[in-house]
Design a protein around this motif. Structure first.
Motif, mmCIF file in Angstrom:
data_model
loop_
_atom_site.group_PDB
_atom_site.id
_atom_site.type_symbol
_atom_site.label_atom_id
_atom_site.label_comp_id
_atom_site.label_asym_id
_atom_site.label_seq_id
_atom_site.Cartn_x
_atom_site.Cartn_y
_atom_site.Cartn_z
ATOM 1 N N GLN A 141 7.248 70.922 93.672
ATOM 2 C CA GLN A 141 7.147 70.125 94.885
ATOM 3 C C GLN A 141 6.605 68.967 94.087
ATOM 4 N N SER A 143 8.451 68.079 91.346
ATOM 5 C CA SER A 143 9.898 67.387 90.856
ATOM 6 C C SER A 143 10.521 66.506 91.993
ATOM 7 N N SER A 145 12.551 65.060 91.634
ATOM 8 C CA SER A 145 14.573 64.402 92.041
ATOM 9 C C SER A 145 14.743 65.458 92.471
ATOM 10 N N ARG A 146 13.676 66.697 92.990
ATOM 11 C CA ARG A 146 13.951 67.420 93.845
ATOM 12 C C ARG A 146 12.987 67.358 95.674
ATOM 13 N N ASN A 147 12.571 66.050 95.151
ATOM 14 C CA ASN A 147 11.136 65.850 96.659
ATOM 15 C C ASN A 147 12.997 65.004 97.913
ATOM 16 N N THR A 148 13.370 65.925 98.576
ATOM 17 C CA THR A 148 14.499 65.959 99.646
ATOM 18 C C THR A 148 13.663 66.501 100.984
ATOM 19 N N GLU A 149 12.974 66.543 101.075
ATOM 20 C CA GLU A 149 12.478 67.516 102.682
ATOM 21 C C GLU A 149 11.384 66.928 102.896
ATOM 22 N N ASP A 150 11.134 66.176 103.658
ATOM 23 C CA ASP A 150 9.122 65.558 104.320
ATOM 24 C C ASP A 150 8.756 66.530 104.230
ATOM 25 N N GLU A 153 3.086 64.974 102.070
ATOM 26 C CA GLU A 153 3.103 64.143 100.712
ATOM 27 C C GLU A 153 2.238 63.748 99.539
ATOM 28 N N LYS A 156 2.145 66.783 97.310
ATOM 29 C CA LYS A 156 2.861 66.327 96.183
ATOM 30 C C LYS A 156 2.999 65.376 94.876
ATOM 31 N N THR A 160 3.660 65.630 91.223
ATOM 32 C CA THR A 160 4.041 64.646 90.205
ATOM 33 C C THR A 160 2.953 63.572 88.877
#
Length: 233
Positions: A141, A143, A145-150, A153, A156, A160
């Motif tokens: 989480q 990443s 580039s892989r943060n594509t789902e809600d 926040e 995550k 990062t």
């Protein structure tokens, strides 16, 4: 699986009272490592595991967010030589969109998940042997580039930030000879990960330890999952 012979390898696990950290400390001891594991409150399951390991697993008290307590731990461990320093401690404060996160909650999560792990590494890194490993428990989480789902926040963002700070740490200490790892253990059934998660620590953590042992001596910083595969930044 049978216990492996005792070796002279020594590990320090920061944050091992429950969940992934507890299983990590237990797995290393099972493999013959001498383990020092920290908890904010003495007693509980970690102490039970330590009692069962008859000296292979020692418990130290630490509130990682306290710089004074980290310094005191460093003083207590003076003279130890670590082959592995692993910071596992982290928190989650639920699934709020960032505009609903109170300032105090944002500060608490960022201090615990990003600032404190790196401050702890800086305080304890001189205990790590020249060819030893410095590792931090991260997450996919973290990443970007892989943060594509809600969802989640703040958590995550904290992971990062942890990854970025670890990158800065690795750059600053590029010549110290230490292996440096960010580890994504997968989504596990823990208090933090939720008990409907697809993985169980008793299966994923042995794989994590396989990665730690396989990467010992590797140069530079890597962000790896439990299979030893690179996680994209």
């Amino acid at each position: 699986m049978k216990e492996r012979p005792v070796s002279d390898r020594q590990a320090l696990i920061i944050g091992a009272s429950q969940g992934l950290g507890l299983i990590l400390a237990d797995e290393l001891a099972r493999r013959g490592w001498r383990v020092i594991a920290t908890t904010r409150r003495l007693g509980g399951e970690l102490q039970d595991r330590a009692d069962a390991w008859n000296g292979m697993l020692e418990v130290e008290s630490l509130e990682m967010t306290s710089a004074e307590q980290v310094t005191a731990l460093r003083d207590r461990l003076d003279g130890h030589r670590l082959d592995l320093l692993f910071v596992n401690a982290a928190i989650d404060r639920g699934d709020l969109p960032i505009n609903e996160v109170p300032t105090e909650m944002f500060t608490e999560v960022m201090v615990t998940n990003a600032l404190s792990p790196l401050r702890t590494l800086e305080a304890l890194r001189d205990l790590v042997a020249p060819a030893g490993t410095v590792a931090v428990m991260s997450s996919e989480q973290g990443s970007i580039s892989r943060n594509t789902e809600d969802g989640y926040e703040l958590y995550k963002a904290s992971k990062t930030a942890l990854n970025q700070l670890m990158r800065s740490y690795a750059t600053r200490h590029a010549d110290d000879g230490h292996t440096k790892l960010l580890i994504d253990p997968g989504h596990n059934q823990t208090r933090l990960g939720g008990f409907d998660a697809p993985l169980i620590p008793q299966e994923s953590i042995p794989a994590v330890v396989d990665v730690l042992e396989a990467q010992a001596g590797a140069p530079g910083l890597q962000f790896l999952d439990r299979h030893g595969e690179t996680v994209p930044w």
